[in-house]
Scaffold this motif. Structure first.
Motif, mmCIF file in Angstrom:
data_model
loop_
_atom_site.group_PDB
_atom_site.id
_atom_site.type_symbol
_atom_site.label_atom_id
_atom_site.label_comp_id
_atom_site.label_asym_id
_atom_site.label_seq_id
_atom_site.Cartn_x
_atom_site.Cartn_y
_atom_site.Cartn_z
ATOM 1 N N CYS A 172 48.814 22.816 -21.333
ATOM 2 C CA CYS A 172 47.827 23.188 -20.314
ATOM 3 C C CYS A 172 47.059 21.962 -19.822
ATOM 4 N N LYS A 173 46.581 22.067 -18.595
ATOM 5 C CA LYS A 173 45.821 20.980 -17.975
ATOM 6 C C LYS A 173 44.331 21.276 -18.127
ATOM 7 N N ILE A 174 43.603 20.295 -18.650
ATOM 8 C CA ILE A 174 42.187 20.475 -18.987
ATOM 9 C C ILE A 174 41.346 19.482 -18.216
ATOM 10 N N LEU A 175 40.219 19.944 -17.692
ATOM 11 C CA LEU A 175 39.257 19.084 -17.015
ATOM 12 C C LEU A 175 37.898 19.257 -17.677
ATOM 13 N N GLU A 176 37.284 18.146 -18.084
ATOM 14 C CA GLU A 176 35.889 18.219 -18.532
ATOM 15 C C GLU A 176 35.012 17.560 -17.482
ATOM 16 N N ILE A 177 34.003 18.302 -17.062
ATOM 17 C CA ILE A 177 33.035 17.801 -16.087
ATOM 18 C C ILE A 177 31.798 17.331 -16.843
ATOM 19 N N GLY A 178 31.379 16.103 -16.604
ATOM 20 C CA GLY A 178 30.239 15.559 -17.336
ATOM 21 C C GLY A 178 30.606 15.304 -18.789
ATOM 22 N N CYS A 179 31.632 14.507 -19.005
ATOM 23 C CA CYS A 179 32.133 14.287 -20.372
ATOM 24 C C CYS A 179 31.183 13.454 -21.222
ATOM 25 N N GLY A 180 30.211 12.786 -20.593
ATOM 26 C CA GLY A 180 29.272 11.967 -21.359
ATOM 27 C C GLY A 180 29.983 10.899 -22.153
ATOM 28 N N ASN A 181 29.674 10.805 -23.437
ATOM 29 C CA ASN A 181 30.284 9.774 -24.275
ATOM 30 C C ASN A 181 31.576 10.224 -24.950
ATOM 31 N N GLY A 182 32.112 11.373 -24.531
ATOM 32 C CA GLY A 182 33.388 11.856 -25.053
ATOM 33 C C GLY A 182 33.305 12.448 -26.447
ATOM 34 N N ALA A 183 32.111 12.835 -26.881
ATOM 35 C CA ALA A 183 31.917 13.299 -28.257
ATOM 36 C C ALA A 183 32.719 14.554 -28.583
ATOM 37 N N LEU A 184 32.893 15.452 -27.607
ATOM 38 C CA LEU A 184 33.649 16.679 -27.869
ATOM 39 C C LEU A 184 35.057 16.357 -28.357
ATOM 40 N N TRP A 185 35.616 15.285 -27.837
ATOM 41 C CA TRP A 185 36.999 14.916 -28.171
ATOM 42 C C TRP A 185 37.064 13.937 -29.345
ATOM 43 N N SER A 186 36.165 12.982 -29.373
ATOM 44 C CA SER A 186 36.204 11.987 -30.453
ATOM 45 C C SER A 186 35.937 12.626 -31.815
ATOM 46 N N LYS A 187 35.150 13.696 -31.840
ATOM 47 C CA LYS A 187 34.823 14.357 -33.100
ATOM 48 C C LYS A 187 35.870 15.407 -33.501
#
Length: 396
Positions: A179-194
């Motif tokens: 699936c194709k995912i878009l994050e708007i306002g990713c900031g420092n990428g914490a959702l993914w790095s963690k």
């Protein structure tokens, strides 16, 4: 033996780049007495005095008042205190820069409005400037990464929730392979790095933010896994992708910053595929209330924007706002208590909060830190409510 060198008040002031009046004032206040006086009673200063003066000037620059400088053992001003003071000054300057950007934006908007009207409408002009000034705190927090980084660090250290916000949020996302995912306002990428170890192969993930500094911060935090992500600067008001491009869109704690939420939600709906999922999060009005009360008890002129943010898009009204664009909205409540037992841990976050707090504390830093330290010692810790909600919606 080398003869000791002494300097007159004028020579001493010139060496330090201050006025003679400043040198005399420091003597009168008892903060820096001259080592010697000549036969005529004139002040004479030594190289040791010069080192003391440079420390005083450094502490003054770092935000301490003269009274605080006098009560501080200069030689015992520790490295950690110096680092925290430098962070404070950096945040003060950043907030001033952001404030000036907001003022400039207000002036340019008013200027454009006046140029396009046949007659000067002062009421309209004043209203435009007032609206933009009222949103100063929101724009500051949105464009500056320092508050986001400090917030992540605060939650990591003191959360009592077994998952923590980012792991809990990620566990709620239904991210199917390919699936194709878009994050708007990713900031420092914490959702993914963690959650880097939980990301399935085959996902096409695009991280966007309106701020270039945020994108760079996310790239730095995901440097070891950068091949898994696409990074792009993008304005949420005009998302640079074709209609129905993404299966999943994520907006984590950013919708309440949007000046035109209708425009942003319309754009999100446009680029989301039919039957696609939109995940967005926000805060409850009780979020960080204890911290706000703590600061207000110290000085009732301090303002933070938690309640204002939740009024715009929060737990109570978020579902209703989303229903205008999406269907089948579910909500997942996240409840946590931050148990803060370290003064420096909470001070770093407080110093990063946009608004007027840095102005209020600029000359009362040591006093405020002692006040926070006293609260922790008396109660064992400071308990802070961390209450958010994640909404999951469908595009029908």
């Amino acid at each position: 033996m080398k003869e000791k060198t002494f300097y007159t008040s004028g020579e001493f002031a010139k060496m330090a780049g201050v006025t003679i009046r400043t040198i005399r004032y420091y003597d009168t206040k008892g903060i820096l007495k001259p080592s010697h006086r000549n036969s005529s009673g004139h002040r004479l200063y030594s190289d040791i005095d010069f080192v003391k003066l440079k420390k005083i000037l450094a502490l003054k620059y770092l935000g301490l008042s003269l009274d605080e400088v006098m009560s501080t053992e200069l030689s015992n001003f520790k490295k950690d205190e110096m680092v925290n003071s430098l962070k404070l000054q950096k945040n003060i300057l950043q907030n001033k820069i952001n404030h000036m950007k907001t003022v400039l934006n207000a002036i340019e908007t008013a200027e454009h409005s006046i140029e396009n009207d046949d007659n000067l409408d002062w009421n309209k002009t004043v209203d435009i400037i007032k609206i933009l000034e009222d949103e100063k705190e929101l724009s500051q927090q949105y464009v500056d990464s320092s508050n986001l980084n400090a917030s992540v660090k605060l939650q990591d250290r003191f959360s009592s929730n077994e998952y923590g916000w980012y792991k809990w949020t990620f566990s709620k996302l239904n991210l199917k392979s390919e699936c194709k995912i878009l994050e708007i306002g990713c900031g420092n990428g914490a959702l993914w790095s963690k959650n880097i170890g939980e990301i399935n192969e085959g996902l096409d993930i695009t991280l966007t933010d309106v701020c270039e500094d945020m994108i760079k911060e996310a790239q730095k935090n995901l440097i070891n896994d950068k091949e898994k992500f696409n990074f792009q600067i993008a304005d949420p008001n005009k998302i640079p992708f074709q209609d129905e491009s993404f299966d999943v869109i994520i907006a984590n704690h950013i919708l309440f910053y949007m000046k035109d939420m209708d425009k942003v939600l319309s754009e999100i709906k446009r680029v989301l595929k039919k039957d696609g999922c939109f995940y967005c999060s926000t805060i409850d009005s009780s979020n960080m209330k204890e911290l706000e009360n703590l600061m207000l008890e110290f000085n009732n002129h301090i303002k933070i924007s938690e309640e204002k943010l939740s009024n715009k898009f929060g737990l109570k009204n978020g579902k209703s706002i989303l229903s205008n664009y999406f269907t089948d909205t579910k909500e997942y409540l996240y409840e946590d208590k931050l148990v803060v037992n370290d003064r420096d841990g909470i001070i770093e976050y407080i110093y990063s909060i946009p608004g007027n707090i840095l102005e209020v504390l600029e000359t009362k830093k040591k006093e405020f830190e002692s006040y926070v330290d006293k609260n922790i010692r008396q109660n064992g810790s400071i308990l802070i409510t961390n209450r958010s909600v994640l909404f999951e919606s469908k595009k029908g």
